[in-house]
Design a protein around this motif. Structure first.
Motif, short mmCIF file in Angstrom:
data_model
loop_
_atom_site.label_atom_id
_atom_site.label_comp_id
_atom_site.label_asym_id
_atom_site.label_seq_id
_atom_site.Cartn_x
_atom_site.Cartn_y
_atom_site.Cartn_z
N GLU A 51 9.07 14.86 15.37
CA GLU A 51 7.94 14.13 15.92
C GLU A 51 6.64 14.86 15.55
OE1 GLU A 51 8.50 13.75 20.11
OE2 GLU A 51 10.28 12.47 19.91
N THR A 52 5.55 14.16 15.61
CA THR A 52 4.26 14.74 15.25
C THR A 52 3.99 16.01 16.06
OG1 THR A 52 3.39 12.54 14.75
CG2 THR A 52 1.79 14.31 15.12
N GLY A 53 3.62 17.06 15.33
CA GLY A 53 3.30 18.32 15.97
C GLY A 53 4.48 19.25 16.20
N LYS A 54 5.68 18.79 15.89
CA LYS A 54 6.88 19.61 16.09
C LYS A 54 7.38 20.14 14.75
CE LYS A 54 7.79 18.89 20.58
NZ LYS A 54 7.99 19.94 21.59
N PRO A 55 7.84 21.38 14.71
CA PRO A 55 8.42 21.92 13.47
C PRO A 55 9.86 21.45 13.27
CG PRO A 55 8.53 23.57 15.19
CD PRO A 55 7.81 22.39 15.79
N THR A 56 10.39 21.77 12.11
CA THR A 56 11.79 21.46 11.78
C THR A 56 12.61 22.74 11.84
OG1 THR A 56 11.28 19.54 10.41
CG2 THR A 56 13.34 20.68 9.94
N ILE A 57 13.80 22.63 12.41
CA ILE A 57 14.73 23.74 12.52
C ILE A 57 15.89 23.51 11.55
CG2 ILE A 57 16.11 25.15 14.09
CD1 ILE A 57 14.62 23.75 16.42
N VAL A 58 16.20 24.50 10.77
CA VAL A 58 17.32 24.44 9.82
C VAL A 58 18.46 25.27 10.39
CG1 VAL A 58 18.07 24.88 7.45
CG2 VAL A 58 15.68 24.22 7.91
N PHE A 59 19.58 24.62 10.67
CA PHE A 59 20.75 25.29 11.24
C PHE A 59 21.82 25.47 10.16
CE2 PHE A 59 18.96 23.40 15.14
CZ PHE A 59 19.04 24.47 16.03
N ASP A 79 16.46 15.73 21.14
CA ASP A 79 15.84 15.01 22.25
C ASP A 79 14.44 15.51 22.57
OD1 ASP A 79 18.14 13.54 22.46
OD2 ASP A 79 18.90 14.56 24.25
N LYS A 80 14.12 16.72 22.13
CA LYS A 80 12.80 17.29 22.38
C LYS A 80 11.84 17.07 21.21
CE LYS A 80 14.19 20.71 25.80
NZ LYS A 80 15.27 19.83 26.26
N GLY A 81 12.28 16.32 20.21
CA GLY A 81 11.39 15.94 19.11
C GLY A 81 11.36 16.88 17.94
N TYR A 82 12.18 17.92 17.95
CA TYR A 82 12.19 18.83 16.82
C TYR A 82 12.91 18.20 15.63
CZ TYR A 82 10.43 22.52 19.80
OH TYR A 82 9.64 23.28 20.63
N GLY A 83 12.40 18.47 14.43
CA GLY A 83 13.11 18.06 13.24
C GLY A 83 14.35 18.93 13.04
N LEU A 84 15.37 18.37 12.44
CA LEU A 84 16.62 19.11 12.21
C LEU A 84 17.11 18.89 10.78
CD1 LEU A 84 18.60 18.09 15.44
CD2 LEU A 84 17.25 20.17 15.10
N ILE A 85 17.49 19.97 10.14
CA ILE A 85 18.22 19.92 8.88
C ILE A 85 19.49 20.73 9.09
CG2 ILE A 85 18.28 20.59 6.45
CD1 ILE A 85 16.41 18.30 6.90
#
Length: 356
Positions: A51-59, A79-85
């Motif tokens: 979502e806008t303003g949220k970073p992406t987390i790479v797991f 659910d908290k809007g973080y990007g996921l890869i």
């Protein structure tokens, strides 16, 4: 419940072997992708946009796993809007399974992950790794620090560039002298000819000892030279950890049956030979020390990744903000103490200054 999960798995497997079932929460089936990376191998990965303003987390997962290892983190952070890869790492799930150990060298796998991030147009992501995924987190920090804002290591810490200079037999001698047992003696069995078929023939036994309720069994039945080979070959059993529900175990075991172990065991063959040590010679010396914020989640009941040793190592090899949490858990912290790990990661991430 169990029959429904297995039925879903069987239907999905007919169209895309060893990828996640189509209706397996919390994963959104429309967000899975496949990418042919630069060296011609296909990676299967989950990509949930931020979502806008949220970073992406790479797991990044380890052995013996797939992106499914991160199911509790997906439900929490998505659910908290973080990007996921979240890729299936090389050798697992829907990703390519080359049989040559050299294909698993960290410099190559690091570039594969960068190819995924480039395809998604991502910079300044947050890296989180567990087990061998932590090794890849460290190598991405060594080779491509400009892509990331911070690094998190769970259960297994940072492998410095000289970690694999010492030959494997000497590592075993040293750990036996200090600990009284070879904490990485099991690498020997995993690197041996025919280990893949022995594991497949005794998969319940293997799963029991890899995900045990009583982690102290690791000292006798898993870690030392010859221990896990004896345990699995003889089909021995122990009480599995209650942090993996029966339906989750069934799903994960089916992934492993379909994908086999010949490819995943190469993650061990490169560290019991000179392949990884030789590959690490290419790490730029100026990137050997981690220069960005680091999170380390130590597992106090992991008798392979010894918390005190790993904490001391990461203290030596980080010169930025270091956050350390110690969990009353075995190796599988993201499963066994998922709520605490998720909460601590969130608090850490919210305290970072990340350009998005």
């Amino acid at each position: 419940m169990l029959s429904r999960f297995l039925a879903a798995f069987s239907l999905a497997a007919a169209s895309l072997a060893t990828s996640l079932p189509a209706d397996l929460p919390p994963f959104n089936p429309s967000l899975f992708k496949d990418l042919n990376v630069t060296r011609g191998l296909v990676y299967h990965y989950y990509a949930s946009p931020a979502e806008t303003g949220k970073p992406t987390i790479v797991f990044l997962h380890g052995f013996p796993s797939t992106s499914y290892d991160w199911r509790h983190q997906v439900s929490f952070f998505q659910d908290k809007g973080y990007g996921l890869i979240i890729p299936d790492m090389l050798g697992y799930g829907g990703t390519a399974k080359p049989l040559e150990p050299e294909a698993y060298a960290s410099s190559l796998i690091s570039k594969d992950i960068i190819d995924i991030l480039d395809a998604e147009g991502l910079q300044q992501s947050i890296l989180v790794g567990h087990d061998w995924g932590s090794k890849v987190v460290g190598r991405l920090a060594n080779y491509f620090p400009e892509y990331f804002s911070s690094y998190a290591f769970l259960a297994v810490g940072y492998f410095s560039p000289n970690s694999f200079e010492v030959p494997y037999p000497e590592k075993n001698n040293a750990s036996r002298a200090v600990l009284g047992y070879e904490n990485i003696g099991y690498w020997d069995f995993f690197s041996s000819e025919g280990a893949d078929q022995i594991i497949l023939n005794n998969l319940d036994s293997f799963f029991d000892i890899f995900f045990p309720q009583e982690t102290v069994l690791t000292i006798k039945d898993f870690a030392p030279l010859g221990a896990i080979g004896d345990f699995v070959s003889n089909g021995r059993r122990t009480t599995p950890g209650d942090f993996v529900a029966p339906e989750e175990r069934a799903i994960q075991m089916e992934f492993l049956r379909q994908g086999g172990f010949a490819a995943p065991l190469n993650w061990y063959k490169i560290v019991t030979t000179s392949i990884e040590g030789d590959d690490d010679q290419g790490i730029p010396s100026e990137n050997a020390i981690l220069k960005k914020p680091v999170f380390f989640g130590a597992a106090l009941r992991d008798y392979v990744g010894i918390a005190a040793i790993l904490i001391a190592s990461i203290l030596r090899n980080s010169n930025d903000t270091l956050t350390i949490h110690q969990y009353d858990s075995g190796h599988w912290v993201q499963l066994e103490v998922k709520d605490k790990v998720n909460s601590d990661l969130l608090q850490w991430i919210e305290g970072l200054e990340v350009d998005v």
